[in-house]
Scaffold this motif. Structure first.
Motif, mmCIF file in Angstrom:
data_model
loop_
_atom_site.group_PDB
_atom_site.id
_atom_site.type_symbol
_atom_site.label_atom_id
_atom_site.label_comp_id
_atom_site.label_asym_id
_atom_site.label_seq_id
_atom_site.Cartn_x
_atom_site.Cartn_y
_atom_site.Cartn_z
ATOM 1 N N ARG A 98 0.838 -1.207 0.000
ATOM 2 C CA ARG A 98 0.000 0.000 0.000
ATOM 3 C C ARG A 98 0.871 1.254 0.000
ATOM 4 N N HIS A 99 1.970 1.178 0.722
ATOM 5 C CA HIS A 99 2.901 2.306 0.755
ATOM 6 C C HIS A 99 3.440 2.586 -0.650
ATOM 7 N N LEU A 100 3.755 1.553 -1.400
ATOM 8 C CA LEU A 100 4.227 1.749 -2.766
ATOM 9 C C LEU A 100 3.179 2.472 -3.600
ATOM 10 N N GLY A 101 1.923 2.094 -3.412
ATOM 11 C CA GLY A 101 0.862 2.766 -4.136
ATOM 12 C C GLY A 101 0.793 4.243 -3.817
ATOM 13 N N SER A 102 1.026 4.587 -2.571
ATOM 14 C CA SER A 102 0.962 5.994 -2.173
ATOM 15 C C SER A 102 2.108 6.807 -2.740
ATOM 16 N N THR A 103 3.194 6.132 -3.142
ATOM 17 C CA THR A 103 4.348 6.827 -3.708
ATOM 18 C C THR A 103 4.401 6.714 -5.226
ATOM 19 N N GLY A 104 3.419 6.037 -5.815
ATOM 20 C CA GLY A 104 3.366 5.927 -7.268
ATOM 21 C C GLY A 104 4.257 4.868 -7.875
ATOM 22 N N LYS A 105 4.835 3.999 -7.049
ATOM 23 C CA LYS A 105 5.692 2.937 -7.566
ATOM 24 C C LYS A 105 4.894 1.650 -7.759
ATOM 25 N N THR A 106 5.349 0.810 -8.679
ATOM 26 C CA THR A 106 4.675 -0.452 -8.958
ATOM 27 C C THR A 106 5.299 -1.583 -8.152
ATOM 28 N N PHE A 107 4.618 -2.729 -8.152
ATOM 29 C CA PHE A 107 5.190 -3.943 -7.586
ATOM 30 C C PHE A 107 4.957 -5.072 -8.570
ATOM 31 N N ASP A 108 6.051 -5.733 -8.971
ATOM 32 C CA ASP A 108 5.953 -6.877 -9.880
ATOM 33 C C ASP A 108 5.682 -8.141 -9.081
ATOM 34 N N LEU A 109 4.625 -8.832 -9.454
ATOM 35 C CA LEU A 109 4.234 -10.076 -8.802
ATOM 36 C C LEU A 109 4.830 -11.254 -9.565
ATOM 37 N N VAL A 122 2.115 -5.690 -11.447
ATOM 38 C CA VAL A 122 2.384 -6.274 -12.761
ATOM 39 C C VAL A 122 2.718 -7.750 -12.553
ATOM 40 N N LEU A 123 1.901 -8.618 -13.101
ATOM 41 C CA LEU A 123 2.095 -10.059 -12.959
ATOM 42 C C LEU A 123 3.124 -10.529 -13.977
ATOM 43 N N VAL A 165 -1.745 -5.485 -20.917
ATOM 44 C CA VAL A 165 -0.665 -6.442 -21.133
ATOM 45 C C VAL A 165 0.569 -5.693 -21.624
ATOM 46 N N VAL A 166 1.745 -6.165 -21.215
ATOM 47 C CA VAL A 166 3.008 -5.579 -21.656
ATOM 48 C C VAL A 166 3.943 -6.703 -22.068
ATOM 49 N N PHE A 167 4.957 -6.350 -22.838
ATOM 50 C CA PHE A 167 5.901 -7.333 -23.348
ATOM 51 C C PHE A 167 7.206 -7.295 -22.564
ATOM 52 N N GLY A 168 7.812 -8.472 -22.376
ATOM 53 C CA GLY A 168 9.144 -8.556 -21.788
ATOM 54 C C GLY A 168 9.914 -9.710 -22.383
ATOM 55 N N THR A 169 11.223 -9.515 -22.616
ATOM 56 C CA THR A 169 12.023 -10.615 -23.160
ATOM 57 C C THR A 169 12.355 -11.661 -22.110
ATOM 58 N N ASP A 170 12.517 -11.230 -20.854
ATOM 59 C CA ASP A 170 13.038 -12.096 -19.798
ATOM 60 C C ASP A 170 14.426 -12.610 -20.175
ATOM 61 N N TRP A 171 15.180 -11.783 -20.884
ATOM 62 C CA TRP A 171 16.555 -12.158 -21.235
ATOM 63 C C TRP A 171 17.451 -12.051 -20.003
ATOM 64 N N PRO A 172 18.392 -12.972 -19.786
ATOM 65 C CA PRO A 172 18.741 -14.131 -20.601
ATOM 66 C C PRO A 172 18.034 -15.415 -20.206
ATOM 67 N N THR A 231 2.389 3.767 -20.114
ATOM 68 C CA THR A 231 1.375 4.199 -19.152
ATOM 69 C C THR A 231 1.600 3.558 -17.783
ATOM 70 N N ILE A 232 1.780 2.246 -17.773
ATOM 71 C CA ILE A 232 1.879 1.505 -16.514
ATOM 72 C C ILE A 232 3.089 1.947 -15.699
ATOM 73 N N TYR A 233 4.209 2.134 -16.379
ATOM 74 C CA TYR A 233 5.453 2.464 -15.691
ATOM 75 C C TYR A 233 5.783 3.961 -15.721
#
Length: 300
Positions: free
Chosen positions: A138-149, A172-173, A251-258, A295-297
């Protein structure tokens, strides 16, 4: 196959140099991971691809190296010589000193959010539902930062409960909920191996998680679990359900490299996803490859 007609924002770029950062988990990792995978190697891997920018994703460094990791990434970004323009840092909302670590970064625009992996052995079931974990998210939400799940597939319901408890925090899942695409293979497909028959449960839990408007889905990770012989159609059921559940606006794209190299190169992953989404509208494709990430980030 032609390249995507849109610039790509890679929202899941891992970088590391074992000589500069302590990563205890590397000892049990495969040879494609247990080596230097720094910005130079990433640049070579995506050469010729329309990667406009990339968001660094934390790499589960040793606890006493997390600040060092942040400092190294900041130097990389501020050099202005590479595609990396933002970062998701490592921080565990379940720890008492969480805010001591994240608050100094509150006004740092290059830090977009944080992640604590939940699918490893160090995070017991239900960990993300502890009171401190919830309050810090919740604190992250109040500061505008995201959390990756990044939970185990069987614990997506926990992710839904966390999102429900933190309606003002953007989650972000990662990796399509860490589902194994082989779970969708026919029962008589010899490539299926020991993949758990969890496809139906995963679809149901993803649909429930998607009902929370503050949760977004990262189309990433699934190529790392494919068999040696695979086609884009093997990944299609996973991508299709993610988009059906979340819509093309979340939805967003990620390579997950490497990490992706366990199943295919970044180029093979991008080309496969291009084929899977070829019948999407141009607007929907552009949202997946870059617009949603902007938008998300909160990317400038």
């Amino acid at each position: 196959m032609p390249q995507p007609a849109y610039p790509i924002i890679d929202t899941h770029q891992h970088l590391w140099d074992p000589k500069r950062l302590s990563l205890p988990w590397l000892k049990g990792a495969g040879p494609h991971l247990n080596k230097r995978n720094a910005i130079e190697e990433y640049t070579a891997a995506v050469e010729g691809l329309p990667i406009a920018s990339a968001i660094y994703m934390e790499v589960n460094a040793a606890p006493d190296h997390k600040l060092q990791e942040a400092q190294q990434v900041r130097q990389l970004i501020e050099s202005g010589r590479h595609v990396t323009t933002a970062a998701i840092l490592s921080a565990d909302p379940g720890l008492e000193n969480f805010r001591d670590f994240v608050d100094p970064f509150q006004m740092q625009s290059w830090v977009k959010g944080y992640r604590q992996v939940l699918h490893g052995g160090s995070a017991p079931k239900g960990y993300c539902l502890k009171a401190r974990f919830i309050n810090n998210c919740r604190h992250l939400g109040s500061t505008g930062k995201t959390f990756d799940l990044c939970p185990r597939p069987a614990e997506l319901k926990d992710a839904a409960r966390l999102a429900d408890a933190c309606p003002d925090t953007r989650f972000v899942l990662d990796h399509c909920g860490n589902v194994d695409p082989k779970a969708f293979f026919a029962s008589n497909d010899s490539r299926r191996g020991s993949a758990p028959p969890n496809a139906a449960r995963w679809k149901e839990d993803m649909t429930e998680l998607a009902r929370h408007p503050n949760v977004f889905c990262k189309i990433s990770g699934i190529i790392a679990r494919v068999p040696k012989q695979w086609t884009p159609d093997d990944l299609r059921p996973v991508v299709q359900h993610c988009v059906e559940a979340f819509g093309d606006g979340r939805v967003v794209f990620g390579t997950d490299w490497p990490v992706c190299n366990a199943g295919g190169t970044a180029r093979q992953w991008i080309e496969a996803l291009q084929q899977i989404t070829s019948d999407w509208s141009p607007e929907a494709q552009q949202r997946l490859w870059s617009k949603n990430a902007e938008t998300i980030y909160n990317l400038a």
